[in-house]
Scaffold this motif. Structure first.
Motif, PDB file in Angstrom:
ATOM      1  N   TYR A   3     -89.861  25.872  68.859  1.00  0.00           N
ATOM      2  CA  TYR A   3     -90.341  27.238  68.638  1.00  0.00           C
ATOM      3  C   TYR A   3     -91.710  27.449  69.274  1.00  0.00           C
ATOM      4  N   LEU A   4     -92.566  26.443  69.074  1.00  0.00           N
ATOM      5  CA  LEU A   4     -93.896  26.495  69.716  1.00  0.00           C
ATOM      6  C   LEU A   4     -93.975  25.363  70.726  1.00  0.00           C
ATOM      7  N   GLU A   5     -94.369  25.704  71.937  1.00  0.00           N
ATOM      8  CA  GLU A   5     -94.296  24.732  73.023  1.00  0.00           C
ATOM      9  C   GLU A   5     -95.535  24.817  73.915  1.00  0.00           C
ATOM     10  N   LEU A   6     -96.222  23.703  74.076  1.00  0.00           N
ATOM     11  CA  LEU A   6     -97.341  23.660  75.021  1.00  0.00           C
ATOM     12  C   LEU A   6     -96.967  22.701  76.127  1.00  0.00           C
ATOM     13  N   LYS A   7     -97.090  23.157  77.371  1.00  0.00           N
ATOM     14  CA  LYS A   7     -96.728  22.291  78.499  1.00  0.00           C
ATOM     15  C   LYS A   7     -97.884  22.199  79.485  1.00  0.00           C
ATOM     16  N   GLY A   8     -98.387  20.990  79.674  1.00  0.00           N
ATOM     17  CA  GLY A   8     -99.434  20.754  80.670  1.00  0.00           C
ATOM     18  C   GLY A   8    -100.648  21.635  80.483  1.00  0.00           C
ATOM     19  N   VAL A   9    -101.029  21.849  79.223  1.00  0.00           N
ATOM     20  CA  VAL A   9    -102.101  22.802  78.953  1.00  0.00           C
ATOM     21  C   VAL A   9    -103.481  22.152  79.119  1.00  0.00           C
ATOM     22  N   THR A  10    -104.310  22.785  79.927  1.00  0.00           N
ATOM     23  CA  THR A  10    -105.694  22.354  80.093  1.00  0.00           C
ATOM     24  C   THR A  10    -106.600  23.462  79.579  1.00  0.00           C
ATOM     25  N   LEU A  11    -107.573  23.075  78.761  1.00  0.00           N
ATOM     26  CA  LEU A  11    -108.449  24.066  78.136  1.00  0.00           C
ATOM     27  C   LEU A  11    -109.902  23.674  78.314  1.00  0.00           C
ATOM     28  N   GLY A  12    -110.770  24.678  78.349  1.00  0.00           N
ATOM     29  CA  GLY A  12    -112.191  24.367  78.443  1.00  0.00           C
ATOM     30  C   GLY A  12    -113.050  25.601  78.346  1.00  0.00           C
ATOM     31  N   LEU A  28     -89.614  24.872  63.971  1.00  0.00           N
ATOM     32  CA  LEU A  28     -89.636  25.598  62.709  1.00  0.00           C
ATOM     33  C   LEU A  28     -89.378  24.601  61.582  1.00  0.00           C
ATOM     34  N   GLY A  29     -90.069  24.774  60.475  1.00  0.00           N
ATOM     35  CA  GLY A  29     -89.885  23.865  59.350  1.00  0.00           C
ATOM     36  C   GLY A  29     -90.714  22.608  59.450  1.00  0.00           C
ATOM     37  N   GLU A  30     -91.504  22.523  60.504  1.00  0.00           N
ATOM     38  CA  GLU A  30     -92.277  21.299  60.702  1.00  0.00           C
ATOM     39  C   GLU A  30     -93.757  21.526  60.391  1.00  0.00           C
ATOM     40  N   MET A  31     -94.369  20.518  59.791  1.00  0.00           N
ATOM     41  CA  MET A  31     -95.798  20.570  59.501  1.00  0.00           C
ATOM     42  C   MET A  31     -96.484  19.532  60.377  1.00  0.00           C
ATOM     43  N   LEU A  32     -97.185  20.027  61.388  1.00  0.00           N
ATOM     44  CA  LEU A  32     -97.845  19.126  62.327  1.00  0.00           C
ATOM     45  C   LEU A  32     -99.329  19.047  61.988  1.00  0.00           C
ATOM     46  N   GLY A  33     -99.853  17.835  61.959  1.00  0.00           N
ATOM     47  CA  GLY A  33    -101.281  17.662  61.702  1.00  0.00           C
ATOM     48  C   GLY A  33    -101.998  17.250  62.976  1.00  0.00           C
ATOM     49  N   ILE A  34    -103.180  17.823  63.202  1.00  0.00           N
ATOM     50  CA  ILE A  34    -103.983  17.452  64.367  1.00  0.00           C
ATOM     51  C   ILE A  34    -105.228  16.750  63.845  1.00  0.00           C
ATOM     52  N   SER A 186     -93.902  25.146  55.280  1.00  0.00           N
ATOM     53  CA  SER A 186     -93.066  24.431  56.249  1.00  0.00           C
ATOM     54  C   SER A 186     -91.661  24.275  55.695  1.00  0.00           C
ATOM     55  N   ASP A 187     -91.586  23.934  54.420  1.00  0.00           N
ATOM     56  CA  ASP A 187     -90.265  23.776  53.804  1.00  0.00           C
ATOM     57  C   ASP A 187     -89.465  25.071  53.871  1.00  0.00           C
ATOM     58  N   GLN A 188     -90.186  26.191  53.839  1.00  0.00           N
ATOM     59  CA  GLN A 188     -89.484  27.476  53.897  1.00  0.00           C
ATOM     60  C   GLN A 188     -89.160  27.891  55.324  1.00  0.00           C
ATOM     61  N   GLY A 189     -89.392  26.990  56.285  1.00  0.00           N
ATOM     62  CA  GLY A 189     -88.941  27.261  57.645  1.00  0.00           C
ATOM     63  C   GLY A 189     -90.007  27.733  58.606  1.00  0.00           C
ATOM     64  N   MET A 190     -91.293  27.660  58.207  1.00  0.00           N
ATOM     65  CA  MET A 190     -92.328  28.050  59.160  1.00  0.00           C
ATOM     66  C   MET A 190     -92.785  26.825  59.948  1.00  0.00           C
ATOM     67  N   ALA A 191     -93.334  27.081  61.126  1.00  0.00           N
ATOM     68  CA  ALA A 191     -93.941  25.998  61.897  1.00  0.00           C
ATOM     69  C   ALA A 191     -95.430  26.059  61.633  1.00  0.00           C
ATOM     70  N   THR A 192     -95.987  24.998  61.059  1.00  0.00           N
ATOM     71  CA  THR A 192     -97.422  25.021  60.796  1.00  0.00           C
ATOM     72  C   THR A 192     -98.118  23.919  61.574  1.00  0.00           C
TER      73      THR A 192
END
Lengths: 409, 362
Positions: A3-12, A28-34, A186-192
């Motif tokens: 659902y959310l996709e970053l490809k070759g992203v460079t930031l500055g 969707l439904g996933e809880m990603l930690g950074i 996340s359990d309810q289907g959101m991507a966090t």
């Protein structure tokens, strides 16, 4: 496709590159930690996904649409942000703040309808702030503010929500409350996606972790494979003990500071039964290079020994020391500048540990507990011990460091 | 009672409170609209020649199509009301409305309660333009209005444009830089104006009088020119009430809530600058209205721009009409600069409001 996709992203920012060539996918439904040290680009990443910062190269897609092609209003329908230190004017009531989350669906011309109000209130009920809808912002506590901001994000009805250190400045109870809330979403289907400093919380709640350092993703996957002493040292320059606590089924992370010694003396530690942990920690802080001798798997001393020692001789649970491991233990004892024998209880299974100490160049015996109380070998221990004692320095944990300095000088 | 029931009644209560909230403010808009008509009526009847309020209303209502109530009223009275007083009153109303709504816009946009309509050096730009027009050895007959408003308008717009260009960093305009650039350019232009004043000789008096602001030279022509600028500008500003509300948070949050912050800033600065410049070029620099009126409205009805903007518009119009009425009547035949009246009467009222309401308004 995620659902959310970053490809070759460079930031500055202006002359500085913060993140280089990053690929991330969140379903969707996933809880990603950074996770990652300050300045590693966690917030920058969230700013880019919310469209506040444009990418230098690469692209970010939400629901298959590149965000650079979306208007701000359309993007805000797809992704909401719970910011870290937002300005919330005191003239607004809690309800009014949440209603701002309806803007992406209202635009310039429509006044909010009853439907918008009920969406806002439903969001407030979900995060437990509905009862103070009429309160002004300055009458809310830190935890209530945070839940209010989550309600505002929910009112946007987007499928992706980004959290920028949602537990910072909160007490323990509220930290858990916020993480539970994100987990429910996340359990309810959101991507966090949650930028977070607290490893324990990250490991406990997030389905997957990404560790950022020096502009790159240095580790990605389950908490146990990302939060490792190696990765922590690479990213934070810190020695840390990481172990899985079997009682609570949690990852315990405990970092250590360390002195730098001009001469890195090597010390071998005879440990076991939880008697070695303190010595290992103490000597590691003093900057010595450590090895530890024979420990059973499952021994209380093992997690900290594996985290802080160069080498640990390990045998299976409840087994006696075999000849091969005994030899290695002897070698390490002989190579070390000093061997420290902790006040370990000795029995038939680990008697060879004491035997190995006879190879030491210099020897220290820790005697906080007298041998009498911990000899379970029927006299064999006493025999070896009395051989060791005349050439050893006997001390207690409190004086361990000074005793070692003395014996090494 | 089940949880669902209590949820529903809670929702119903909140919905009802929003309805009440909105209704109260719509009543306030209606109330201030009525006040505006009363102010127009009162100001039309007061002056060197007294006209009875009944006659004034007969004349005013006759302007409506299909109504003819003024047949038995002397022509001189009709002329006094319609050709002398009414244009001045309407001009005062338009200028007051412009300054108040522009002030509310700037304060909201800059998140700064001290922001006033002249923030971007508009006053100083207009002042310099007008001073130059006074000092030029010729008068430009080509424009029906004379050179002064044209150069004042040009000075105001030019100054705001320079400030905007100076403050621009890449694609963004940081608001703090904008304020500082406005202050700096304003000081620079004011110093030139002061120099010109010192060396202006016999024109000094009329220039100073212009700079102090006043409505003594008002005609229908000016009202007609001003009207479209101010209506269009105010309409644009009204359209952006919701983004203005959101921009009370920081810009990053506003963007993440779906507001195109840079575009909104540009449009609102443009609209507010345009109506301020239009107002200033005919009547000079009238202080205080742009600060005091929006804040008084905030104190009474809160900071929601959906209502703050129309209420400021109406309140500003009534306020300046009444202030100008006092300016031309308190000293008999001589006029007091209207800026003195706005500050003298507005400030005590504002302080009273500040003391009465202790809650945070900004």
């Amino acid at each position: 496709m995620s659902y959310l996709e970053l490809k070759g992203v460079t930031l500055g920012y202006t002359s500085q590159v913060i993140l280089k060539d990053i690929d991330i996918e969140v379903n969707l439904g996933e809880m990603l930690g950074i996770i990652g040290p300050n300045g590693s680009g966690k917030s920058t990443l969230l700013r880019a996904i919310s469209g506040v910062l444009s990418t230098r190269s690469g692209n970010i897609k939400i629901a298959g649409k590149p965000i650079s092609k979306l208007s701000r209003q359309n993007l805000a329908q797809l992704v909401a942000v719970v910011p870290q230190n937002p300005i919330l004017p005191e003239t607004f009531t809690a309800l009014e703040i949440v209603l701002l989350g309806r803007y992406p669906h209202l635009g310039l011309l429509r006044y909010e309808s009853q439907k918008d109000l009920s969406i806002a209130l439903e969001a407030m009920e979900k995060t437990g702030v509905a009862s103070f809808a009429k309160r002004y912002i300055n009458q809310l506590s830190g935890g209530e503010r945070q839940r209010l901001l989550i309600a505002r994000a929910l009112a946007q009805k987007s499928k992706v929500i980004l959290f920028d250190e949602p537990t910072a400045h909160l007490d323990l109870q509220h930290q858990l409350q916020i993480m539970e809330l994100i987990s429910d979403l996340s359990d309810q289907g959101m991507a966090t996606m949650t930028a977070i400093h607290d490893f324990s919380l990250a490991a406990r709640y997030c389905h997957r972790l990404i560790m950022l350092n020096d502009g790159k993703i240095i580790a990605e996957g389950a908490a146990t494979s990302v939060i490792t002493p190696e990765n922590i040292e690479a990213a934070f320059g810190l020695k840390a003990m990481v172990y899985h606590d079997p009682t609570s089924d949690r990852l315990i992370i405990s970092p250590f500071k360390r002195k730098v010694r001009s001469q890195p003396h090597r010390i071998h530690i005879i440990a076991g039964g939880g008697r070695g942990a303190r010595a290992i920690q103490l000597l590691h802080q003093e900057g010595f290079e450590l090895t530890a001798g024979v420990l059973n798997e499952g021994d209380v001393d093992l997690p900290i020994a594996s985290a802080l020692c160069h080498e640990v001789v390990i045998i299976p649970p409840f087994s006696a020391i075999n000849i091969e491991k005994h030899q290695r233990n002897q070698e390490l004892s002989a190579q070390a500048d000093c061997v420290v024998v902790c006040d370990v209880p000795f029995g038939k299974a680990n008697l060879l540990n004491l035997e190995a100490a006879t190879k030491a160049k210099r020897l220290i015996l820790i005697e906080d507990t007298p041998l009498k109380g911990r000899d379970f070998s029927g006299g064999a221990t006493l025999k070896i011990y009395s051989k060791l004692r005349p050439r050893a320095k006997c001390t207690v944990y409190k004086n361990l460091t000074s005793s070692i300095e003395e014996i090494l000088s | 009672m089940t949880i669902e029931d209590s949820g529903h009644s809670h929702l119903a209560k909140i919905v009802w409170e929003r309805v009440i909230y909105r209704r109260r403010r719509l009543y306030a808009v209606a109330g201030l609209f009525l006040l505006l008509w009363l102010a127009i009526g009162l100001a039309s009847s007061l002056g060197s020649a007294q006209v009875s309020p009944v006659m004034v209303w007969q004349v005013l209502l006759s302007l409506l199509p299909g109504l003819n109530l003024s047949s038995n009223i002397p022509d001189t009275v009709v002329t006094i009301v319609l050709d002398i007083r009414l244009p001045r009153i309407l001009l005062a109303g338009l200028v007051g409305a412009s300054l108040a709504i522009a002030g509310a816009t700037y304060q909201g946009l800059f998140r700064n309660p001290l922001a006033d309509p002249y923030l971007l050096g508009i006053a100083q730009g207009a002042g310099l333009g007008a001073t130059i027009a006074f000092l030029l050895p010729f008068s430009l007959a080509a424009t029906a209005l004379g050179l002064i408003p044209v150069l004042a308008f040009a000075g105001a717009i030019l100054s705001a444009g320079i400030v905007y260009a100076v403050a621009r960093v890449g694609k963004t305009v940081p608001m703090t830089t904008l304020i500082l650039a406005g202050v700096a350019l304003g000081a620079f232009l004011a110093s030139i104006t002061s120099y010109l004043l010192v060396s202006s000789g016999e024109q000094l008096h009329s220039i100073v009088l212009w700079l102090m602001g006043g409505l003594s030279l008002s005609h229908w022509g000016e009202v007609k020119i001003l009207l479209p600028y101010i209506l269009v500008g105010s309409l644009i500003i009204h359209l952006y009430s919701r983004p203005l509300n959101i921009m009370q948070l920081d810009e990053e949050q506003a963007q993440q809530l779906g507001v195109n912050v840079e575009r909104v800033k540009l449009i609102l600065l443009f609209a507010a600058t345009l109506i301020t410049a239009a107002a200033v070029c005919f009547v000079g620099i009238i202080g205080f209205v742009g600060i005091i009126v929006p804040h008084a409205i905030r104190l009474i009805w809160g900071a929601d721009h959906h209502f703050l903007l129309p209420l400021s518009f109406l309140g500003g119009a009534s306020f300046l009409i009444l202030a100008d009425m006092l300016a031309r009547t308190v000293m008999g035949t001589a006029e007091v600069p209207v800026g003195i009246i706005t500050a003298f009467c507005g400030a005590p009222f504002f302080i009273y409001l500040l003391r009465k309401r202790k809650r945070v308004i900004f």
